[in-house]
Design an enzyme around this catalytic site. Structure first.
Site, PDB file in Angstrom:
ATOM      1  N   THR A 151      37.424  25.179  46.920  1.00 53.93           N
ATOM      2  CA  THR A 151      37.283  26.580  47.314  1.00 53.93           C
ATOM      3  C   THR A 151      35.864  26.824  47.842  1.00 53.93           C
ATOM      4  O   THR A 151      34.893  26.255  47.344  1.00 53.93           O
ATOM      5  CB  THR A 151      37.591  27.517  46.140  1.00 53.93           C
ATOM      6  OG1 THR A 151      36.694  27.242  45.052  1.00 53.93           O
ATOM      7  CG2 THR A 151      39.027  27.314  45.656  1.00 53.93           C
ATOM      8  N   ALA A 197      33.680  32.967  50.466  1.00 56.34           N
ATOM      9  CA  ALA A 197      34.064  33.806  51.603  1.00 56.34           C
ATOM     10  C   ALA A 197      34.611  33.014  52.781  1.00 56.34           C
ATOM     11  O   ALA A 197      35.163  33.584  53.709  1.00 56.34           O
ATOM     12  CB  ALA A 197      32.862  34.630  52.060  1.00 56.34           C
ATOM     13  N   ASP A 211      40.110  32.087  38.908  1.00 51.78           N
ATOM     14  CA  ASP A 211      41.224  31.870  37.982  1.00 51.78           C
ATOM     15  C   ASP A 211      42.539  32.368  38.576  1.00 51.78           C
ATOM     16  O   ASP A 211      43.591  31.748  38.391  1.00 51.78           O
ATOM     17  CB  ASP A 211      40.937  32.575  36.652  1.00 51.78           C
ATOM     18  CG  ASP A 211      39.803  31.920  35.886  1.00 51.78           C
ATOM     19  OD1 ASP A 211      39.607  30.704  36.043  1.00 51.78           O
ATOM     20  OD2 ASP A 211      39.099  32.626  35.148  1.00 51.78           O
ATOM     21  N   ARG A 230      39.292  44.608  42.475  1.00 50.97           N
ATOM     22  CA  ARG A 230      39.320  45.404  41.242  1.00 50.97           C
ATOM     23  C   ARG A 230      38.450  44.705  40.209  1.00 50.97           C
ATOM     24  O   ARG A 230      38.286  43.497  40.235  1.00 50.97           O
ATOM     25  CB  ARG A 230      40.761  45.551  40.753  1.00 50.97           C
ATOM     26  CG  ARG A 230      41.455  44.239  40.480  1.00 50.97           C
ATOM     27  CD  ARG A 230      42.967  44.337  40.571  1.00 50.97           C
ATOM     28  NE  ARG A 230      43.408  44.381  41.957  1.00 50.97           N
ATOM     29  CZ  ARG A 230      44.697  44.397  42.312  1.00 50.97           C
ATOM     30  NH1 ARG A 230      45.656  44.394  41.411  1.00 50.97           N
ATOM     31  NH2 ARG A 230      45.027  44.428  43.586  1.00 50.97           N
ATOM     32  N   GLY A 280      36.911  43.166  36.575  1.00 47.99           N
ATOM     33  CA  GLY A 280      37.431  42.481  35.391  1.00 47.99           C
ATOM     34  C   GLY A 280      37.936  41.085  35.686  1.00 47.99           C
ATOM     35  O   GLY A 280      38.345  40.770  36.808  1.00 47.99           O
TER      36      GLY A 280
END
Length: 324
Positions: free
Chosen positions: A220, A223, A253, A287, A289
């Protein structure tokens, strides 16, 4: 899922501190975390039946972690409670969504190979075993062997990467069908090869990692999306989705969870599975968390959007276009 369960303690800061520096922050927020717990909750939200095997402490944090995962619909029959503290993560998040994380393993370090009886009983109906490195490597290795013996595909997210890459870690990586790492972890795993490849295309990192044993590798790039090396011997790059970043914690995750869910639900083409993972990871950054995974419906909607996503230049989370 065999992995770690943590309580996350998160503070938003105007900027990430330098060594020795104190930076004033905002409110202290608590939430369920740990790569194993995050990925289990994300996989469940993404539509897969998910069973967790792990250990947590008999403290207030453990009770909260258990309640949150149970509410998410994760099967916790394989999670044991022991005396002592639950794993804990201290997280700083800046306005761009970038983060710094320190973890204390707590009860996660007490999961032993002999504690995997709950896993054995679930492999007959499992599509994928998803592993990370927040529990002892010998335990993850034993889990991978059980899965391979049962004909279950093993997806390994080799994170957090230990400071020393030894033979036990190499053995675990060799048992993985699909290896997922970020750029830093990729460089740590291939060691002196990384020095020879310094400044080269990240596609070369993915190809080099395949020589450690996994049939498929995904690296990964934040961006910039992700690169993958498949069993066909080809390496390629998939761009990310242009999306406004709120909080990058947990995006990796969610990426891993969707990758495993895609494989468990019959998405055999690595390109298609990684495309779904990029979409899920990007949505998770919108979002706050660590357990902010989107639903399967949201992933499908983003993938079906008429405007095709374009590559985003630069590294790190940035303010737009983030995959873990």
């Amino acid at each position: 899922m065999v992995g770690g369960l943590n309580m996350d303690l998160r503070i938003r800061v105007p900027r990430l501190p330098s060594p020795g520096e104190t930076v004033p922050g905002g409110r202290l927020d608590r939430g369920t975390g740990g790569k194993g717990a995050n990925q289990a909750a994300a996989a469940r939200r993404l539509g897969a039946r998910t069973a967790m095997v792990g250990v947590m402490g008999d403290d207030e944090f453990g009770a909260q972690v258990s309640a949150t995962l149970a509410e998410a619909g994760v099967d916790l029959a394989g999670v044991a409670t022991v005396g002592g503290p639950t794993g804990t993560a201290l997280i700083l998040v800046d306005p761009a969504g970038e983060n710094m994380i320190i973890t204390s393993p707590g009860a996660n370090g007490l999961l032993r190979p002999e504690d995997l009886g709950a896993l054995s009983g679930r492999l007959d109906s499992a599509g994928v075993l998803l592993l990370q490195l927040e529990v002892p490597i010998e335990t993850s290795t034993a889990a991978a062997r059980l899965a391979r013996a049962a004909g279950v595909s093993v997806v390994l997210n080799a994170a957090p990467l230990p400071t020393t890459v030894d033979d036990s870690l190499r053995e675990l990586i060799g048992l993985a069908d699909l290896l997922v790492v970020n750029e830093t972890e990729a460089a740590g795993l291939i060691g002196d090869v990384a020095e020879r490849l310094e400044g080269s295309d990240p596609l070369e990192y993915a190809s080099a990692l395949r020589h450690l044993g996994p049939a498929e590798v995904v690296v990964t790039l934040g961006a910039r999306g992700a690169v993958l090396a498949g069993s066909d011997g080809r390496s390629r790059h998939l761009p990310t989705f242009p999306i406004e970043v709120v909080d990058a914690v947990g995006a990796g995750d969610t990426f891993c969870a969707e990758l495993a869910v895609a494989r468990a639900t019959g998405v055999r083409e690595l390109d298609a599975a990684v495309r779904r993972a990029c979409a899920a990871g990007a949505l998770a950054t919108t979002r706050p968390g660590a357990q902010s995974a989107p639903s399967r419906f949201e992933v499908d909607a983003l993938l079906a959007a008429p405007e095709r996503p374009a590559p985003v230049s630069g590294g790190g989370a940035g303010r737009t276009g983030h995959a873990p």
